[in-house]
Design an enzyme around this catalytic site. Sequence first.
Site, short mmCIF file in Angstrom:
data_model
loop_
_atom_site.label_atom_id
_atom_site.label_comp_id
_atom_site.label_asym_id
_atom_site.label_seq_id
_atom_site.Cartn_x
_atom_site.Cartn_y
_atom_site.Cartn_z
N ASP A 15 29.90 35.84 43.33
CA ASP A 15 29.14 35.96 42.08
C ASP A 15 28.72 37.40 41.78
O ASP A 15 28.78 38.29 42.62
CB ASP A 15 27.90 35.06 42.17
CG ASP A 15 27.37 34.63 40.80
OD1 ASP A 15 27.90 35.10 39.77
OD2 ASP A 15 26.44 33.81 40.78
N ASP B 231 41.84 33.92 42.50
CA ASP B 231 42.49 32.64 42.18
C ASP B 231 41.89 32.00 40.95
O ASP B 231 42.60 31.43 40.12
CB ASP B 231 42.34 31.67 43.36
CG ASP B 231 42.99 32.18 44.62
OD1 ASP B 231 44.17 32.56 44.56
OD2 ASP B 231 42.32 32.22 45.67
#
Length: 628
Positions: free
Chosen positions: A223, A284
């Site tokens: 994050d 990803d």
Amino acid sequence: MEISKAISRRLLLRGTGAAALGGPLVARQDGPAEPSGLVPAAAALPVTSRNSVYTRSGAGPLYWNIYGWSFPHNAPIPEAEWKANVDWLASDLAPHGYGMACTDGWGACTRFTPNGYRTTFDDEWQHDWAWWLDYLGDRGMTLGIYHNPLWVHKNVVADPSYTVVGRPDIKVKDITVPGDIFGVGVGFSDQYWVDVTKPGAKEFIQGYVNYFKNLGVPYLRIDFLSWYETGTDAGLGNVGVAHGSAAYETALRWMHEAAGDGIELSLVMPHNLNDARNELKYGDMVRINADADKGGWTRLSGGRQSWQSVWPNWHNPFCGFTGWAHRSGRGQLILDGDFLMLSTFANDTERRTAISLMTIAGSPICVSDLHSDIGGNAAFYTNTEVLALHNQGLVGKPVFHSANPYSTDPASRDTERWAGQLPDGSWAVALFNRNDSSTVTKSIDFAGLLGISGAAAVRDLWTGTDLGSMTSFTAQLAPHASRLVKVTPQAATKRYHAAFAAWGGGAHFNNNHSGYTGMGFVDKLEAASEGPTVTFAVKAPAAGTYAISYRYANATSGTSTMTVTSQKEDHSTVHAPFQVSFPQLTDWGTWGTVTGTIRLAAGTNLVTLGRAPGDTGAINLNYVELGV
């Protein structure tokens, strides 16, 4: 993450969300709020991708996250509450594929390995990561972890006994810089950022990824990446030191190298600069909208509808999925629409729409409802026929009207009409009504948009009802309603359309020439610094050699060549790369067909056509057709 008392995560998220709802960007005192060198989100720069087994499988994971408890409480989830939800997940959702429980922010851990790596979610928890991995494993599930390998806890910095993994000569504190604190501009104080220019920084970051990977963690949620890159937040202004795009790329590259195919990297709060070049290359999954916040329809479809060049580029997932559709698909990026809390929606109509949107876009479906508030809403997460689309790796696209970037031309794509092709050649079609007050009629013409010849069988997936043989599908949709249907062509050969495939290396949607079938074609299959590709997921009933044809255009004044290969999702080669010649045609509006053969494995194959270094010329590609 550890949150200081100066500012709560709830206020932080509201701050970012406020800007996303249309508030002005807050300029730093020493410079602009937005980084320089930006390009529109769909400029189609030639870029490579991480191309991991996760992205090659198509859609994101099915899982549960603690957000639905921690966000309203603004506190770490207690371990007993975590366990109650894990047990509910094991009994009610895991049998349907929701096999992972994932942490999120709020956890305050000051228990570390000798290398400064956290050992549990929160100091109030009795058990560590390894214990919970065993507990989940005994129930056929696994553990996802929220943490940023660029964070170093202040206690680790203050204690010289912590050394970098593999480098006992380097103290962990020496890979940080005094004052370079995560969120220091908004009152955070618990985490330092790693300085990637310091000796030992690479070993620490890669060691963190390997630490989780070696524990058996399959999924790492990373994050606040925008804060590291530019030190700014669209809603809060200056939040710390700007480390720059070069340092950001270095950090992502190190994580990618350590992760390999052993752990899935979910990138959260990235600016996605330069058309998400770095995120595509090293990640990803990428978040494409603002945080879920309180949930409900407003977060799904409302708020700011326009693009901004910094995080969050779009506010809601409808716009985010649409705006980043050119970056989605097999081997490219998984687009993450953030958490779903179906208990926060007003009615079942909205709940079906939320699941349908996440499904057609290939997003992870992340349950953040709780065992205590799920009620009867679990049925929306577990509809067998809807989940079948996800499990086949469906990644759809919105209807494209032109090649113009959606960031600068909102009329170039349609957020309310979506389609995606499954490996068996059938289609999923989703129609939405985002309007708050009016009933609307939406339709998909099968020949005009999907390139289907003749009629096709149509089935409503939410009701499990066969609707008959049709050449188009039309629905009257009340406000916030949707329809999700499966469309199965009746032709013996399977036609796979490039406009709905995965585009890599600068390959690009277009419809600026006549004569194509379906929604459009793919161009930019030409010389480039990164080889442009189109990848199709195709299903073969048995291993063998199959007929293949390519519908193309070539007006380059000579024969062009492209390289074709087939592989499994695990990267193993089925048919080694071979060159195909495409003779010159009259003009770009004239289309021809080249035929040949290709070896396929039983099950799903990824067939990729692209311009390799040894190829010449250029083509536009309409579709490939397989005798399967």
